[in-house]
Design a protein around this motif. Structure first.
Motif, PDB file in Angstrom:
ATOM      1  N   UNK A   1       3.562   1.903   4.195  1.00 15.15           N
ATOM      2  CA  UNK A   1       3.137   0.942   3.173  1.00 15.15           C
ATOM      3  C   UNK A   1       2.036   0.036   3.729  1.00 15.15           C
ATOM      4  N   UNK A   2       2.178  -0.402   4.983  1.00 16.14           N
ATOM      5  CA  UNK A   2       1.141  -1.231   5.606  1.00 16.14           C
ATOM      6  C   UNK A   2      -0.173  -0.462   5.729  1.00 16.14           C
TER       7      UNK A   2
ATOM      8  N   UNK B   1     -13.546 -11.299  -8.073  1.00 16.03           N
ATOM      9  CA  UNK B   1     -12.115 -11.138  -7.778  1.00 16.03           C
ATOM     10  C   UNK B   1     -11.872 -10.583  -6.388  1.00 16.03           C
ATOM     11  N   UNK B   2     -12.945 -10.372  -5.618  1.00 19.16           N
ATOM     12  CA  UNK B   2     -12.836  -9.718  -4.318  1.00 19.16           C
ATOM     13  C   UNK B   2     -11.950 -10.513  -3.354  1.00 19.16           C
ATOM     14  N   UNK B   3     -12.254 -11.776  -3.159  1.00 18.43           N
ATOM     15  CA  UNK B   3     -11.494 -12.589  -2.200  1.00 18.43           C
ATOM     16  C   UNK B   3     -10.044 -12.786  -2.654  1.00 18.43           C
ATOM     17  N   UNK B   4      -9.785 -13.133  -3.931  1.00 18.80           N
ATOM     18  CA  UNK B   4      -8.378 -13.254  -4.322  1.00 18.80           C
ATOM     19  C   UNK B   4      -7.593 -11.949  -4.163  1.00 18.80           C
ATOM     20  N   UNK B   5      -8.223 -10.813  -4.454  1.00 16.22           N
ATOM     21  CA  UNK B   5      -7.524  -9.535  -4.272  1.00 16.22           C
ATOM     22  C   UNK B   5      -7.241  -9.263  -2.803  1.00 16.22           C
ATOM     23  N   UNK B   6      -8.208  -9.557  -1.952  1.00 11.80           N
ATOM     24  CA  UNK B   6      -7.971  -9.387  -0.512  1.00 11.80           C
ATOM     25  C   UNK B   6      -6.868 -10.316  -0.010  1.00 11.80           C
ATOM     26  N   UNK B   7      -6.853 -11.541  -0.516  1.00  8.48           N
ATOM     27  CA  UNK B   7      -5.794 -12.475  -0.113  1.00  8.48           C
ATOM     28  C   UNK B   7      -4.417 -11.990  -0.559  1.00  8.48           C
ATOM     29  N   UNK B   8      -4.336 -11.431  -1.764  1.00  3.86           N
ATOM     30  CA  UNK B   8      -3.050 -10.897  -2.240  1.00  3.86           C
ATOM     31  C   UNK B   8      -2.589  -9.716  -1.384  1.00  3.86           C
ATOM     32  N   UNK B   9      -3.508  -8.800  -1.093  1.00  2.00           N
ATOM     33  CA  UNK B   9      -3.140  -7.658  -0.257  1.00  2.00           C
ATOM     34  C   UNK B   9      -2.731  -8.120   1.144  1.00  2.00           C
ATOM     35  N   UNK B  10      -3.460  -9.081   1.690  1.00  2.00           N
ATOM     36  CA  UNK B  10      -3.116  -9.602   3.017  1.00  2.00           C
ATOM     37  C   UNK B  10      -1.781 -10.335   3.005  1.00  2.00           C
ATOM     38  N   UNK B  11      -1.513 -11.073   1.943  1.00  3.49           N
ATOM     39  CA  UNK B  11      -0.224 -11.774   1.842  1.00  3.49           C
ATOM     40  C   UNK B  11       0.926 -10.778   1.759  1.00  3.49           C
TER      41      UNK B  11
ATOM     42  N   UNK C   1       0.955  -7.763   3.065  1.00  6.09           N
ATOM     43  CA  UNK C   1       1.119  -7.213   4.415  1.00  6.09           C
ATOM     44  C   UNK C   1       1.813  -8.213   5.333  1.00  6.09           C
ATOM     45  N   UNK C   2       1.419  -9.471   5.247  1.00  3.67           N
ATOM     46  CA  UNK C   2       2.043 -10.501   6.079  1.00  3.67           C
ATOM     47  C   UNK C   2       3.536 -10.607   5.769  1.00  3.67           C
ATOM     48  N   UNK C   3       3.884 -10.586   4.485  1.00  2.00           N
ATOM     49  CA  UNK C   3       5.293 -10.698   4.109  1.00  2.00           C
ATOM     50  C   UNK C   3       6.104  -9.531   4.662  1.00  2.00           C
ATOM     51  N   UNK C   4       5.558  -8.324   4.578  1.00  2.00           N
ATOM     52  CA  UNK C   4       6.276  -7.162   5.111  1.00  2.00           C
ATOM     53  C   UNK C   4       6.454  -7.270   6.624  1.00  2.00           C
ATOM     54  N   UNK C   5       5.409  -7.666   7.317  1.00  2.00           N
ATOM     55  CA  UNK C   5       5.506  -7.788   8.778  1.00  2.00           C
ATOM     56  C   UNK C   5       6.511  -8.870   9.151  1.00  2.00           C
TER      57      UNK C   5
END
Length: 120
Positions: free
Chosen positions: A27-28, A57-67, A69-73
């Protein structure tokens, strides 16, 4: 009776199997591929007119994807999912405060630049 108590506490803090870690790793990997794909789609060499529409919407989408990933880790590889809620709160509460401060600074900076452009 002590053996039963130690078994109960061991079951309470049991860790996921290797298969779960492999699934989380996949998933990561997919989330990272989505981040790279989003960049290529928006700003890459072959981006096109649709990429220009995605740019706001580029930065908000990247922040959501990064968040995500962070939550899973944090949940699985840092074992917050198996730990006490107190430890999770001690870890998450400062992150929430930091996110609020960063968002407030971003809004303040956007307001400042909009005010400076207006000549006020």
């Amino acid at each position: 009776m002590d053996a039963h108590a130690s078994t109960a506490s061991h079951d309470e803090h049991s860790h996921p199997s290797a298969g779960v870690y492999v699934k989380i790793g996949i998933v990561l990997f997919i989330l990272t591929a989505l981040e790279v794909g989003l960049y290529e789609f928006t700003y890459g060499e072959h981006s096109g007119p649709m990429g220009a529409q995605v740019q706001p919407f580029f930065v908000p989408l990247l922040l959501l994807l990064s968040a995500a990933k962070f939550a899973l880790v944090a949940m699985f590889y840092m074992h917050l999912k198996q730990d006490s809620r107190l430890f999770t709160g001690v870890f998450v509460f400062p992150l929430i405060i930091a996110a609020i401060i960063v968002i407030a600074l971003m809004v303040l900076m956007a307001y400042h630049f909009a005010y400076a452009r207006s000549g006020g």
